[in-house]
Structure formats: C-alpha cells, structure tokens
Motif scaffolding. Structure first.
Motif, mmCIF file in Angstrom:
data_model
loop_
_atom_site.group_PDB
_atom_site.id
_atom_site.type_symbol
_atom_site.label_atom_id
_atom_site.label_comp_id
_atom_site.label_asym_id
_atom_site.label_seq_id
_atom_site.Cartn_x
_atom_site.Cartn_y
_atom_site.Cartn_z
ATOM 1 N N MET A 176 0.960 -1.126 -0.016
ATOM 2 C CA MET A 176 0.060 -0.018 -0.015
ATOM 3 C C MET A 176 0.896 1.226 -0.018
ATOM 4 O O MET A 176 0.430 2.487 -0.569
ATOM 5 C CB MET A 176 -0.833 0.119 1.091
ATOM 6 N N TYR A 177 2.179 1.296 0.303
ATOM 7 C CA TYR A 177 2.866 2.305 0.403
ATOM 8 C C TYR A 177 4.429 1.844 -0.129
ATOM 9 O O TYR A 177 5.209 1.202 0.579
ATOM 10 C CB TYR A 177 3.301 2.817 1.946
ATOM 11 N N LEU A 178 4.506 2.054 -1.319
ATOM 12 C CA LEU A 178 5.676 1.687 -2.043
ATOM 13 C C LEU A 178 7.226 2.302 -1.579
ATOM 14 O O LEU A 178 8.004 1.705 -1.576
ATOM 15 C CB LEU A 178 5.476 1.875 -3.715
ATOM 16 N N PRO A 179 7.242 3.524 -1.497
ATOM 17 C CA PRO A 179 8.565 4.239 -1.008
ATOM 18 C C PRO A 179 8.901 3.534 0.166
ATOM 19 O O PRO A 179 10.118 3.280 0.523
ATOM 20 C CB PRO A 179 8.414 5.756 -1.066
ATOM 21 N N GLU A 180 7.883 3.528 1.193
ATOM 22 C CA GLU A 180 8.245 3.082 2.601
ATOM 23 C C GLU A 180 8.460 1.511 2.391
ATOM 24 O O GLU A 180 9.632 0.725 3.204
ATOM 25 C CB GLU A 180 7.016 2.980 3.399
ATOM 26 N N THR A 182 10.355 -4.717 -7.094
ATOM 27 C CA THR A 182 9.440 -3.456 -7.140
ATOM 28 C C THR A 182 9.955 -2.778 -8.477
ATOM 29 O O THR A 182 9.054 -2.127 -9.036
ATOM 30 C CB THR A 182 9.610 -2.629 -6.049
ATOM 31 N N TYR A 183 11.126 -2.813 -8.804
ATOM 32 C CA TYR A 183 11.649 -2.221 -9.959
ATOM 33 C C TYR A 183 11.217 -2.663 -11.467
ATOM 34 O O TYR A 183 10.795 -2.322 -12.289
ATOM 35 C CB TYR A 183 13.026 -1.879 -9.935
ATOM 36 N N SER A 184 11.097 -4.287 -11.386
ATOM 37 C CA SER A 184 10.572 -4.999 -12.519
ATOM 38 C C SER A 184 9.104 -4.743 -12.665
ATOM 39 O O SER A 184 8.574 -4.516 -13.743
ATOM 40 C CB SER A 184 10.934 -6.387 -12.184
ATOM 41 N N TYR A 185 8.220 -4.498 -11.525
ATOM 42 C CA TYR A 185 6.652 -4.058 -11.597
ATOM 43 C C TYR A 185 6.755 -2.721 -12.240
ATOM 44 O O TYR A 185 5.871 -2.300 -13.010
ATOM 45 C CB TYR A 185 6.011 -3.988 -10.259
ATOM 46 N N ARG A 186 7.660 -1.952 -11.586
ATOM 47 C CA ARG A 186 7.602 -0.360 -12.345
ATOM 48 C C ARG A 186 7.772 -0.403 -13.671
ATOM 49 O O ARG A 186 7.070 0.506 -14.498
ATOM 50 C CB ARG A 186 8.724 0.316 -11.381
ATOM 51 N N GLY A 187 8.666 -1.304 -14.221
ATOM 52 C CA GLY A 187 8.890 -1.197 -15.603
ATOM 53 C C GLY A 187 7.647 -1.725 -16.341
ATOM 54 O O GLY A 187 7.487 -1.293 -17.434
ATOM 55 N N PHE A 188 7.098 -2.839 -15.748
ATOM 56 C CA PHE A 188 5.759 -3.402 -16.474
ATOM 57 C C PHE A 188 4.895 -2.345 -16.260
ATOM 58 O O PHE A 188 4.015 -2.207 -17.377
ATOM 59 C CB PHE A 188 5.469 -4.661 -16.029
ATOM 60 N N ASP A 237 -6.607 2.152 -17.359
ATOM 61 C CA ASP A 237 -7.365 1.201 -16.297
ATOM 62 C C ASP A 237 -6.712 0.488 -15.314
ATOM 63 O O ASP A 237 -5.886 -0.434 -15.686
ATOM 64 C CB ASP A 237 -8.346 0.487 -17.490
ATOM 65 N N LEU A 238 -6.525 1.140 -14.222
ATOM 66 C CA LEU A 238 -6.016 0.154 -13.042
ATOM 67 C C LEU A 238 -6.027 -1.126 -13.096
ATOM 68 O O LEU A 238 -5.397 -2.044 -12.850
ATOM 69 C CB LEU A 238 -6.084 1.085 -11.717
ATOM 70 N N LEU A 239 -7.454 -1.644 -13.051
ATOM 71 C CA LEU A 239 -7.841 -3.067 -12.985
ATOM 72 C C LEU A 239 -7.049 -3.714 -14.276
ATOM 73 O O LEU A 239 -6.725 -4.797 -13.933
ATOM 74 C CB LEU A 239 -9.182 -3.069 -13.138
ATOM 75 N N LYS A 240 -7.264 -3.067 -15.611
ATOM 76 C CA LYS A 240 -6.648 -3.969 -16.431
ATOM 77 C C LYS A 240 -5.127 -3.939 -16.304
ATOM 78 O O LYS A 240 -4.498 -5.049 -16.489
ATOM 79 C CB LYS A 240 -6.875 -3.132 -18.058
ATOM 80 N N ILE A 241 -4.364 -2.978 -15.673
ATOM 81 C CA ILE A 241 -2.933 -3.127 -15.731
ATOM 82 C C ILE A 241 -2.894 -4.071 -14.702
ATOM 83 O O ILE A 241 -1.611 -5.238 -14.905
ATOM 84 C CB ILE A 241 -2.643 -1.710 -15.249
ATOM 85 N N ALA A 242 -3.552 -4.087 -13.546
ATOM 86 C CA ALA A 242 -3.250 -5.079 -12.504
ATOM 87 C C ALA A 242 -3.578 -6.631 -12.974
ATOM 88 O O ALA A 242 -2.690 -7.410 -12.672
ATOM 89 C CB ALA A 242 -4.154 -4.998 -11.186
ATOM 90 N N GLU A 243 -4.307 -6.840 -13.865
ATOM 91 C CA GLU A 243 -4.778 -8.211 -14.395
ATOM 92 C C GLU A 243 -3.473 -8.530 -15.041
ATOM 93 O O GLU A 243 -3.038 -9.751 -15.250
ATOM 94 C CB GLU A 243 -5.990 -8.348 -15.345
ATOM 95 N N LYS A 244 -3.162 -7.695 -16.036
ATOM 96 C CA LYS A 244 -1.830 -8.020 -16.936
ATOM 97 C C LYS A 244 -0.588 -8.254 -16.153
ATOM 98 O O LYS A 244 0.041 -9.009 -16.499
ATOM 99 C CB LYS A 244 -1.524 -6.876 -17.953
ATOM 100 N N LEU A 245 -0.544 -7.491 -15.014
ATOM 101 C CA LEU A 245 0.569 -7.623 -14.132
ATOM 102 C C LEU A 245 0.743 -8.972 -13.557
ATOM 103 O O LEU A 245 1.638 -9.861 -13.647
ATOM 104 C CB LEU A 245 0.744 -6.597 -13.220
ATOM 105 N N GLU A 301 0.046 2.256 -6.528
ATOM 106 C CA GLU A 301 1.260 2.827 -5.948
ATOM 107 C C GLU A 301 2.489 3.198 -7.220
ATOM 108 O O GLU A 301 2.988 4.117 -7.160
ATOM 109 C CB GLU A 301 2.075 1.949 -5.121
ATOM 110 N N HIS A 302 2.575 2.070 -7.985
ATOM 111 C CA HIS A 302 3.366 2.449 -9.289
ATOM 112 C C HIS A 302 2.848 3.471 -10.148
ATOM 113 O O HIS A 302 3.783 4.314 -10.488
ATOM 114 C CB HIS A 302 3.611 1.095 -10.017
#
Ligand SMILES: [Zn+2]
Length: 289
Positions: free
Chosen positions: A186-190, A236-242, A253-261, A282-283
């Motif tokens: 829920m808190y990426l930098p932390e 976290t950096y590989s998620y960021r890249g994706f 669309d956050l949901l579509k990105i989440a499903e693709k991730l 967060e990303h």
C-alpha cells in the motif's frame, strides 16, 4: 499440524487459511513468545493449542503474543487467546487501534476498491492491548520490534536477538502468495526503504507469514536472507517497468493493468483484485510524479 523447527528456539506453525497458510511463530527459551495468532478462534482451538501441547506447552507458558500487523489472517485469533488467559498482548503503537476495532479497519481497506474487494471478515472481534511498543523497543532484551511499513502502515518484523531470526509476517512480499496475485504494498517508497533497512540487519534466517512466491516461507542463512530481501526490492523495479510500459501504451485502467501484471509474473489470478490494485496504484502514482 505441528510446529516445524526453523532453528534452535524458533518454530513455525502453518495454519490453513483462505487457500494458503498463515504462519504462527513460537520463540522458545527461558520465556516463550508467540508471534501472530492465525485468522479466528476456531483456528486457535484447532491448530495453535494442539501444536503447542505437542511441545508440552499451553497458553500459561506463553509470555506474550505480538502481531506482525493487523490484517485478519494474523490477529483474528487474539480474542480467543485472551479468553484462554494469555498473559499479555503486546503490540506496535500503530497497530493498537486496529486490534481494538479490527472489523472497522477490515472494512476500511476494502473501500479503496469496493468492487474488487472480498466481503469483510465478519467474525473479527477486537480485544484490548496490554503493552504498547515503539519502533526499536525490545521485550526482555530479546524480542525487538522493527517497523517495516510498506505492505501496510503498521507492518513490523520481529527480530529475535537470541537466534538472529527475523519474523517477517507480510513485510516481505516477493510475488505475493498463491491467493493474492502479485506482491502487495500500500506504500511503495516505504516498502523499498524497509527492504533496505532489513538488509542492513544481517539476520541469520527469515520466517515469512505465508509461502510467498517463488521462495516459500523460510530462508536459512545470511546469504539466503540477503538474497530474499534483494529479490523483493528488485521486484518492485521490475513491476515499475511493467506498469510504465502499460502506461506508455496508453492503458490507464488500473484494473486492466493489475490483471496484466498478474499474468506477466505468472501469478494466479485472485478472486478479488484489491491487493494487485493497491500495488499498481502505488506504481502509477510514483510514475506520474
Ligand atoms: Zn497475511
């Protein structure tokens, strides 16, 4: 279901819960400590008490129980432990209001993505907290509270100074569990700062709150622990890249990105997408800064 010996004086009990297992850790020695208490009263009666008794222990032999954070699958058993006469519930200061009113918080974290969240865990009952600790406080010179926010704001690791074992709860996510789809923060930098903080600790083993993909729930030896933490940070950096590549393609669309991730990391698509949604949100907010 028995406690597995992780190393001398450290034991892990894997309690079946919601399609995976939730870990209860026992530290033994002159005094005994429990960390986390599974998801509800039934799990305490069915799993924790019998597993303790296999080691010739009962609740009166436990000095205190400490939560790693206040999600239902870790504190749902607290009310029952209190009824059974546990001496003390000891908690990190940010966890206290959520232990007193767990259902309120359980509902709150479902409000960010109401259509994609499971129903609240209706059986969650609150209890009082006997002792409140701050980041860095140590119980009996042995059990240290290390604030490791990220997965949630009140997530902590418990560092056992006697054995140098690090009990992590859900603070280290890797690619998440079988039921959550991907690593959830829920808190990426932390979260990143917490991984760095734990790397500098040089713990000799790590016990995680669930089997996290792809490693499982135990890392033994300094090198393995260090690798676990570095992998969690790198992910976290590989998620960021994706997520960046999806945004660059015009997907918003956050949901579509989440499903693709979830597909991208070969995860299992969860019934409810709220945890991957938190991560993707967060990303996206980091990338838009
Ligand atoms: Zn959990």
């Amino acid at each position: 279901m028995s406690f597995e010996r992780v190393c001398e004086n450290v034991y892990l009990l894997r309690v079946p819960h919601g399609g995976t297992t939730t870990g209860v850790v026992l530290l033994t020695g002159d005094k005994n400590y429990l960390i986390d208490a599974a998801g509800n009263s039934e799990e305490v009666d069915e799993y924790i008490i019998p597993a303790l008794s296999e080691l010739s222990l009962d609740i009166s032999d436990i000095e205190c129980v400490v939560p790693t954070h206040t999600h239902g699958d870790h504190i749902g058993g607290f009310k029952r432990l209190k009824e059974l006469g546990i001496r003390e519930i000891v908690a990190y200061e940010l966890s206290v209001p959520k232990i007193i009113e767990p259902l309120k918080y359980n509902i709150e974290i479902r409000q960010a993505f109401p259509k994609n969240s499971p129903p609240p865990s209706s059986g969650l009952e609150g209890t009082s907290v006997d002792r409140i600790l701050k980041d860095g406080d140590v119980i009996d010179g042995r059990v240290e509270i290390i604030a490791t926010p990220g997965h949630d704001s009140d997530t902590v690791c418990i560092y056992d100074r006697l054995t140098k074992a690090l009990v992590c709860g859900d603070s280290i996510q890797l690619n998440g569990t079988l039921v959550q789809g991907c690593g959830a923060y829920m808190y990426l930098p932390e979260y990143r700062a917490s991984m760095e903080k734990l790397i500098s600790l040089d713990a000799e083993c790590a016990v995680l709150g669930h089997p996290f993909l792809p490693v499982g729930d135990i890392a033994r030896g300094r090198e393995e622990v260090r690798k676990l933490l570095k992998d969690a940070l790198d992910l976290t950096y590989s998620y960021r890249g994706f997520v960046k590549s999806e945004l660059d393609k015009g997907e918003s669309d956050l949901l579509k990105i989440a499903e693709k991730l979830v597909k991208h990391i070969d995860g299992v698509m969860p019934t409810h997408m709220f945890l991957p949604l938190y991560t993707v949100r967060e990303h996206v907010s980091e990338l838009k800064k």
